[in-house]
Each structure stands twice: as structure tokens, then as C-alpha cells.
Design a protein around this motif. Structure first.
Motif, mmCIF file in Angstrom:
data_model
loop_
_atom_site.group_PDB
_atom_site.id
_atom_site.type_symbol
_atom_site.label_atom_id
_atom_site.label_comp_id
_atom_site.label_asym_id
_atom_site.label_seq_id
_atom_site.Cartn_x
_atom_site.Cartn_y
_atom_site.Cartn_z
ATOM 1 N N GLY A 45 34.892 -79.427 -15.118
ATOM 2 C CA GLY A 45 36.443 -79.189 -14.496
ATOM 3 C C GLY A 45 36.851 -77.730 -15.150
ATOM 4 N N TYR A 46 35.282 -76.881 -15.295
ATOM 5 C CA TYR A 46 35.559 -75.250 -15.175
ATOM 6 C C TYR A 46 35.279 -75.003 -13.718
ATOM 7 C CZ TYR A 46 37.073 -75.863 -20.165
ATOM 8 O OH TYR A 46 38.011 -75.877 -20.985
ATOM 9 N N ALA A 47 35.692 -74.004 -13.508
ATOM 10 C CA ALA A 47 34.887 -72.688 -12.359
ATOM 11 C C ALA A 47 34.834 -71.642 -12.896
ATOM 12 C CB ALA A 47 35.601 -73.310 -11.121
ATOM 13 N N VAL A 48 34.615 -70.223 -12.138
ATOM 14 C CA VAL A 48 34.683 -69.472 -12.387
ATOM 15 C C VAL A 48 35.812 -68.398 -11.192
ATOM 16 C CG1 VAL A 48 33.162 -67.289 -11.683
ATOM 17 C CG2 VAL A 48 31.870 -69.017 -12.341
ATOM 18 N N GLU A 49 36.431 -68.033 -12.441
ATOM 19 C CA GLU A 49 37.191 -67.358 -11.157
ATOM 20 C C GLU A 49 37.483 -65.798 -12.234
ATOM 21 O OE1 GLU A 49 41.407 -65.675 -13.751
ATOM 22 O OE2 GLU A 49 41.474 -67.946 -13.650
ATOM 23 N N PHE A 50 36.026 -65.097 -12.330
ATOM 24 C CA PHE A 50 35.670 -64.165 -11.823
ATOM 25 C C PHE A 50 34.424 -63.420 -12.654
ATOM 26 C CE2 PHE A 50 34.504 -59.167 -14.241
ATOM 27 C CZ PHE A 50 35.122 -58.488 -13.088
ATOM 28 N N LEU A 51 33.950 -62.408 -11.838
ATOM 29 C CA LEU A 51 32.100 -62.544 -12.375
ATOM 30 C C LEU A 51 31.539 -60.969 -11.788
ATOM 31 C CD1 LEU A 51 30.062 -64.433 -13.015
ATOM 32 C CD2 LEU A 51 29.387 -64.430 -10.239
ATOM 33 N N PRO A 52 30.685 -60.382 -12.603
ATOM 34 C CA PRO A 52 30.842 -59.276 -12.985
ATOM 35 C C PRO A 52 30.574 -58.417 -11.578
ATOM 36 C CG PRO A 52 30.868 -59.797 -14.893
ATOM 37 C CD PRO A 52 30.813 -61.193 -13.939
ATOM 38 N N LYS A 53 30.465 -57.580 -11.341
ATOM 39 C CA LYS A 53 29.800 -56.959 -9.413
ATOM 40 C C LYS A 53 28.191 -56.729 -9.978
ATOM 41 C CE LYS A 53 33.701 -54.993 -8.123
ATOM 42 N NZ LYS A 53 34.567 -53.684 -7.241
ATOM 43 N N ASP A 54 27.912 -56.353 -9.336
ATOM 44 C CA ASP A 54 26.288 -56.295 -9.758
ATOM 45 C C ASP A 54 25.939 -54.431 -10.432
ATOM 46 O OD1 ASP A 54 25.705 -58.522 -8.509
ATOM 47 O OD2 ASP A 54 24.764 -57.866 -6.323
ATOM 48 N N ILE A 55 24.968 -54.112 -10.595
ATOM 49 C CA ILE A 55 25.519 -53.049 -11.228
ATOM 50 C C ILE A 55 23.512 -52.777 -10.783
ATOM 51 C CG2 ILE A 55 24.898 -51.347 -13.822
ATOM 52 C CD1 ILE A 55 27.122 -54.438 -14.364
ATOM 53 N N ALA A 56 23.851 -51.369 -10.569
ATOM 54 C CA ALA A 56 22.431 -51.183 -10.362
ATOM 55 C C ALA A 56 21.923 -49.663 -11.751
ATOM 56 C CB ALA A 56 21.434 -50.811 -9.340
ATOM 57 N N VAL A 57 21.232 -48.983 -12.069
ATOM 58 C CA VAL A 57 21.002 -47.341 -12.753
ATOM 59 C C VAL A 57 19.088 -47.340 -13.065
ATOM 60 C CG1 VAL A 57 21.336 -46.336 -14.637
ATOM 61 C CG2 VAL A 57 22.936 -48.474 -14.575
ATOM 62 N N THR A 58 19.449 -45.842 -12.015
ATOM 63 C CA THR A 58 17.830 -45.070 -12.220
ATOM 64 C C THR A 58 17.573 -44.322 -12.789
ATOM 65 O OG1 THR A 58 18.081 -46.797 -9.803
ATOM 66 C CG2 THR A 58 16.139 -44.379 -10.062
ATOM 67 N N THR A 59 16.973 -43.656 -13.401
ATOM 68 C CA THR A 59 16.897 -42.432 -13.944
ATOM 69 C C THR A 59 15.607 -42.036 -14.091
ATOM 70 O OG1 THR A 59 16.536 -43.572 -16.895
ATOM 71 C CG2 THR A 59 18.940 -43.090 -15.518
ATOM 72 N N GLU A 60 15.227 -41.001 -14.874
ATOM 73 C CA GLU A 60 13.681 -40.738 -15.172
ATOM 74 C C GLU A 60 13.243 -41.152 -16.334
ATOM 75 O OE1 GLU A 60 12.455 -36.933 -16.732
ATOM 76 O OE2 GLU A 60 15.254 -36.248 -16.752
ATOM 77 N N PHE A 61 14.521 -41.420 -17.340
ATOM 78 C CA PHE A 61 13.817 -42.614 -18.082
ATOM 79 C C PHE A 61 13.545 -44.544 -17.759
ATOM 80 C CE2 PHE A 61 17.044 -39.664 -19.258
ATOM 81 C CZ PHE A 61 15.869 -38.733 -20.080
ATOM 82 N N GLY A 62 14.200 -45.187 -16.584
ATOM 83 C CA GLY A 62 13.576 -46.576 -16.775
ATOM 84 C C GLY A 62 14.570 -46.523 -15.590
#
Length: 631
Positions: free
Chosen positions: A559-576
Motif C-alpha cells: 500500500g506504499y509507493a515511492v513519491e521521491f527518490l534522491p538523485k545519484d551522487i558522485a564525488v571524486t577527490t585525491e582523498f578518495g
């Protein structure tokens, strides 16, 4: 009367000044009390080298303890053994004005054996005195003389004792005969004064008015901001043994000579070895069989007696008693392999310490011994003190280190294998079945490799009740009921362990009207971000590089559905790097997360950028989905 009054005031003033001694806290510059819990007021170290086997060391220090946090520095702890003696101990306690409060007597100094819980034979003893004051600030002062009857190393010197401790003045002087050879290594820009005094040469170093350094997150230590000196003899004599530390090759020659004739095995052990490996087809199989035999039939016990602290116990003795220290067990394994026709070399290593300096040979850069088996197309390192480590796994505190291999031709500096982030992995799949009231049933299956295996393996050695407690305490979700768990190391020869956990939880989401807010990453979240540090002083690093991959499948209540889902995330740095992906399939949220951290040593000016990366990960891990009721 006026003259008498003036004279009285002068006498009173002089008496007050006299009572305020050199350790009056009011005399400490404000730059030295800033961020400090203690101040080294004056420290002098003087080493007089009389011969290759004899020296006298005189030490005196005064430390002002500013507050309760500095009490740990209000003590004298000096180690000695049968090759050195401590005498002329003097100790005094002063109040804030520098007035003498107490002079300690020799009976106040405790003398302890330093036999540890993993040691049965040990020479080391400890002279210890704890200063106690009920009022702050106060100053302690102590001094002693130490006579060396054998010289393997010389005392080192640093102008900063610890984080939060400043130094008003500190000096180190070494005196030697003209013909005596030694080497020293100093921090950058530290001046070395060399003076000819009669037929002696004196080297001296000093530091004045050095402010305290605040303890900083992920710091690799004070060495890059402090002044320091390390000194080592060339030729030496110790416990009837002579050697040369002028380079690592000669150092290795001495170590090799110490063990000469120490690889012999009893005849019964030789027969046992031949029977154990008779069906083995390859050298690797033989190593595996004999390493397993070592782990199952010996145990680690420390032995530190004179030259025995450096010379392994005879292999034939270990075969009889079935115990030994790291040197003895490594040497015993070497003897077992030799009997099987496989040559091996002892390795001197600093466990959890920096790599050996290839250009500066000295005692004190290592604290451990392992074994190296250099086969034609493969080299295997063996940690011989552990009854559980897989063959070839020596732990992340021994990985990627410059070490000394002991050979018949002397010492040779080599490197242990590096553990890259991809080697220290975690792979996890989680299913979460949400109920309408927000509770859930979870099933987690995780696999840990190398450094992460090492961190997780300890739980397998606990009693079941303690295992359950550890799992519940460390869980990222509130466990209402731990229904099942198990740990499996499928292949004892590999540093890989699998963990399976099934549990029920309390509420995982929050409601607002007909909407539900659910944090998608329920399992492997960054829960905090270190504070930024302006004008940071010290270098920093994470304990080890790693590679985490998580996949969560969250099945929604009927009886539940997804109304909102976060966007994909990508982070690139010299640390990781960090990625998070969100999708839905058949009323199920599929979330994948990957984080890779590098294990480099970074300069202080990059720290705030590192914090920014962690903050992005922190915020990404808090992303919420919005569910809505459809029925």
C-alpha cells in the motif's frame, strides 16, 4: 622611622622575590601557556661516551603542570636492565610560585619488574615516581644518572614531548673521544654545534620557547613540526657481542652471526617434517602444511634477556617447549622450512612503526621479527606469532614497510607487500523488509578482506554472548531482536571472512500525515564529520585505504509507493571517491553505495579539503526517500 620603614619594605620585597623561585609560573611567557596542559621549563640531557661499551647519561627536567589534564606528565618512569644502572635520583615538588613543597626520598621511588602478561623472561625493570599535588599549577623536577655497560643505542631527543606540551628550554649534548665514530640524524633546519674540548668532541642541540601543538584529528604525529635528534653508534659492544651499525648490511651481519648454529632441529622433529610434507607437490603446499603445524603447536611468549632480546632461542629448544617470542618462532619456522628444502630469511620490522630509513641504520627502528620465503616466482611473508593469521597475511600494520632481510651476506633493505584500497575491501548485500509501522526485518551478508578482515576477525574469538553484545552495540540500526548470525572463514589460507546477520529492528522511518520519510542508507553511513582546523600543523592520514561496496534492497510495505527518490551522487577527490545510486523495481528501492579511501600521508594544508570531502559523504549518506500511501 622613615628609613626603618623603607628598609623593612625592601627586606619584605626581597624576601618575596627570593621565595618566588625560577619555577614561578608567572614567569612563563603567554605563548607557552597557550593551548598547553604542561610546560617543560628546562631539560638537559648529557651523554658522555667513554668507550664502545660504556657511557654515562645525566638527565634533568622540570615540568610545570598547568591543570589536571597535565597530570600524566607528573611522573618519572625510567627503564633499566642489567646492562645499565640508575643512581643519584633527586626529585622535588614546587608550588605555583616556585616555592619548594616537598623533596622526595629514595624510598619514594618504586622499582618494578616490567615482566608483561605475555612475557615469562625479561630483564627490564622500572624506576617510577608519581608526583601528587592538590593545587594547580605546580612544578615537578627530577634528575638521575644512568651508567651503560653495553651500547646498542643512544638516547634520542625531541623538543616537544607530546601534544599540548610546550617547551621553554631543552638541550642535548653528546661527548665522545676523537676516534670514536657515531652517526646522527636530525630534523630539518636543526642546528648542530660541534666543539672540541681537549681531546673530546661535543655535539649539542637546543630548542627554546617552542609553543604547544594542539592534538589534531588523524594526525601522523609531531615529527614534521618538532625538532629531534636520533643518534647511533657505529662500532659497539654489548653482552659479549661486538658489531657494526654503520649501515644496514653490517647491521644484518651482526644479526646473522647472533643466530649462527641456531637452526638445528632434533631428529624427531626432522622426521616429523618429512612425514608432514611427503605428499606435497609444490613448495607452496609445503609452506602451508608447515605453517599450519607451527600455528597449531606453538604459542607466543616474550623473552627479553640481555642479548637474548635480539638473538632467537635455538630452534631445537622451541621444538621441545613449543613456545617462543617473535624471533624464536620465526627462526623455528625457518628451520622447519629448511628441513623441507625451502630456504627462508628472518625479517626485522617495525610493527606499526614507520619504515626503516634505508640511509640510516640504527637499533630502535624495529620492534618485531617475521619470516620471508623468497620462492622463484613468488615471495611469501609469514607472521609466526599468530595462531590464526592465514599464510602470507602479516597485517596492515606490517604492510608496505621498508624492512631488513637478514642474509648470509648481511642485511638487505626490502619492502613488504602493499595493501591497496581494493585489497582492504568490504562487500555487503542487505535486504530490508519494511512493515507499515516502520519496523523491519533485515538480512545482511558481508565479506571482509585483508585489513577489514583483520578488524572483524577478533569477534570470532569471543564467546557467543559477547559476540551478540558486540553486534548489537555496533549495529547502525537499532536492533530489537538478533535472530541469527554467523561468521565463516571458508578458506583458512585467505584473509577473507563472511558475516551473516538477521535481525528485527525498531522503527526506521518517520511519518508526516500520509507521507513517510525514509533514510535510504541504513547500514554503512558516515555519522560525523571532523572539525576543520585552521593553521593545522601536523600531517594526516587515514589508518588504511579501503574499498566499500554496499547494495541495499528495501521492500516497501503493502500500500506504499515511492513519491521521491534522491538523485545519484558522485564525488571524486585525491582523498578518495564516493558514488551513490538510487533506483526502484517492483516496489523495492535498490540503493548502491561505493566508497574508496586512499591511504596517503597528506600535508596539513590539505586537511580542510579532506573535511569537505567527508562532509559531502556525510550529507549524501543522509539522503531520504519520500513514500506515500496508495491505499
Amino acid at each position: 622611622m622613615k628609613h626603618l620603614l623603607t628598609l623593612s619594605l625592601l627586606i619584605s620585597s626581597a624576601t618575596q622575590v627570593f621565595s618566588q623561585g625560577i619555577y614561578d609560573v608567572a614567569k612563563i611567557p603567554a605563548t607557552l601557556t597557550k593551548d598547553a596542559i604542561a610546560v617543560v621549563r628546562n631539560e638537559t640531557q648529557y651523554l658522555d661516551i667513554k668507550s664502545p661499551s660504556a657511557a654515562q647519561y645525566d638527565y634533568k627536567v622540570a615540568i610545570t603542570i598547568l591543570n589536571k589534564a597535565g597530570d600524566e606528565f607528573a611522573e618519572m618512569n625510567e627503564v633499566y636492565d642489567k646492562f645499565m644502572s640508575i643512581s643519584n635520583i633527586k626529585a622535588t615538588l614546587y608550588d605555583a610560585s616556585g616555592k619548594k613543597v616537598k623533596e622526595y626520598k629514595s624510598a619514594d621511588v618504586k622499582d618494578f619488574s616490567m615482566i608483561s602478561d605475555f612475557s615469562i623472561f625479561e630483564d627490564n625493570r622500572l624506576k617510577s615516581l608519581k608526583f601528587v599535588s592538590l593545587a594547580y599549577p605546580y612544578t615537578i623536577e627530577y634528575s638521575f644518572s644512568k651508567d651503560f655497560k653495553g651500547l646498542l643505542y643512544f638516547p634520542s631527543w625531541e623538543n616537544l614531548k607530546s601534544f599540548g606540551v610546550s617547551t621553554e628550554k631543552s638541550t642535548y649534548t653528546i661527548q665522545k673521544n676523537k676516534g670514536y665514530q657515531l652517526r646522527y640524524l636530525t630534523s630539518t633546519n636543526l642546528k648542530t654545534d660541534s666543539t672540541l674540548v681537549g681531546d673530546k668532541i661535543q655535539y649539542s642541540w637546543k630548542s627554546e620557547h617552542t609553543p604547544a601543538v594542539v592534538s589534531e584529528p588523524l594526525s601522523t604525529g609531531l615529527e614534521n613540526v618538532s625538532s629531534w635528534v636520533k643518534v647511533s653508534p657505529n662500532q659497539f659492544e654489548y653482552d659479549g657481542s661486538k658489531g657494526d651499525f654503520s649501515n644496514w648490511k653490517s647491521f644484518g651481519n651482526w644479526m646473522y652471526a647472533l643466530n649462527e648454529g641456531g637452526n638445528k632441529l632434533p631428529e624427531a622433529t626432522k622426521v616429523l617434517v618429512q612425514n608432514l610434507v611427503k605428499d606435497a607437490k609444490t613448495p607452496q603446499e609445503k609452506i602451508k602444511i608447515l605453517y599450519s603445524h607451527l600455528q597449531q603447536n606453538t604459542r607466543y611468549v616474550s623473552v627479553q634477556l640481555g642479548i637474548g632480546g635480539f638473538r632467537p632461542i635455538l630452534a631445537e629448544k622451541v621444538a621441545q617447549v613449543n613456545y617462543g617470542d617473535c624471533k624464536a618462532l620465526s627462526n623455528y619456522m625457518k628451520a622447519l622450512l629448511n628441513e623441507a628444502g625451502i630456504p627462508a630469511n628472518l625479517i626485522v620490522i617495525g610493527n606499526g612503526m614507520p619504515s626503516l630509513n634505508p640511509d640510516y641504520a640504527s637499533m630502535g627502528q624495529a620492534n618485531h621479527m617475521i619470516l620471508c620465503v623468497p620462492l622463484k616466482n613468488d615471495t611469501t611473508f609469514l607472521e609466526c606469532t599468530s595462531q590464526y593469521d592465514p599464510m602470507g597475511f602479516i597485517g596492515y600494520s606490517n604492510a608496505n614497510r621498508k624492512v631488513l632481510m637478514i642474509t648470509e651476506q648481511g642485511g638487505k633493505v626490502i619492502s613488504t607487500p602493499a595493501l591497496m584500497p581494493k585489497d582492504n575491501y568490504q562487500r555487503r548485500k542487505t535486504t530490508i523488509n519494511l512493515a507499515e509501522n516502520g519496523t523491519a526485518e533485515l538480512a545482511l551478508k558481508s565479506t571482509y578482506g585483508n585489513a577489514q578482515f583483520e578488524e572483524k576477525f577478533g569477534i570470532t574469538l569471543l564467546e557467543p554472548i559477547d559476540q551478540r553484545k558486540r553486534i548489537i552495540e555496533n549495529a547502525s540500526v537499532p536492533i530489537a531482536e538478533l535472530t541469527n548470525y554467523k561468521y565463516v572463514q571458508a578458506d583458512k589460507a585467505l584473509p577473507v571472512i563472511t558475516e551473516e546477520i538477521n535481525c528485527k529492528t525498531n522503527q526506521l522511518f518517520t511519518k508526516s500525515g500520509d507521507k513517510v520519510f525514509l533514510t535510504v542508507n541504513q547500514i554503512n553511513r558516515r555519522e560525523n564529520v571532523p572539525l576543520k582546523v585552521e593553521n593545522r600543523k601536523t600531517n594526516f592520514a587515514v589508518p588504511f585505504g579501503y574499498d566499500d561496496e554496499d547494495e541495499l534492497a528495501i521492500t516497501l510495505p503493502k500500500g506504499y509507493a515511492v513519491e521521491f527518490l534522491p538523485k545519484d551522487i558522485a564525488v571524486t577527490t585525491e582523498f578518495g571517491t564516493y558514488t551513490a545510486k538510487f533506483t526502484t523495481k517492483d516496489n523495492t528501492i535498490i540503493y548502491t553505495r561505493k566508497q574508496v579511501m586512499n591511504s596517503k600521508n597528506y600535508p596539513p594544508e590539505k586537511y580542510n579539503d579532506f573535511v569537505d570531502f567527508y562532509k559531502k559523504v556525510y550529507l549524501a549518506d543522509k539522503q531520504k526517500a519520500i513514500l506515500t500511501k496508495t491505499l
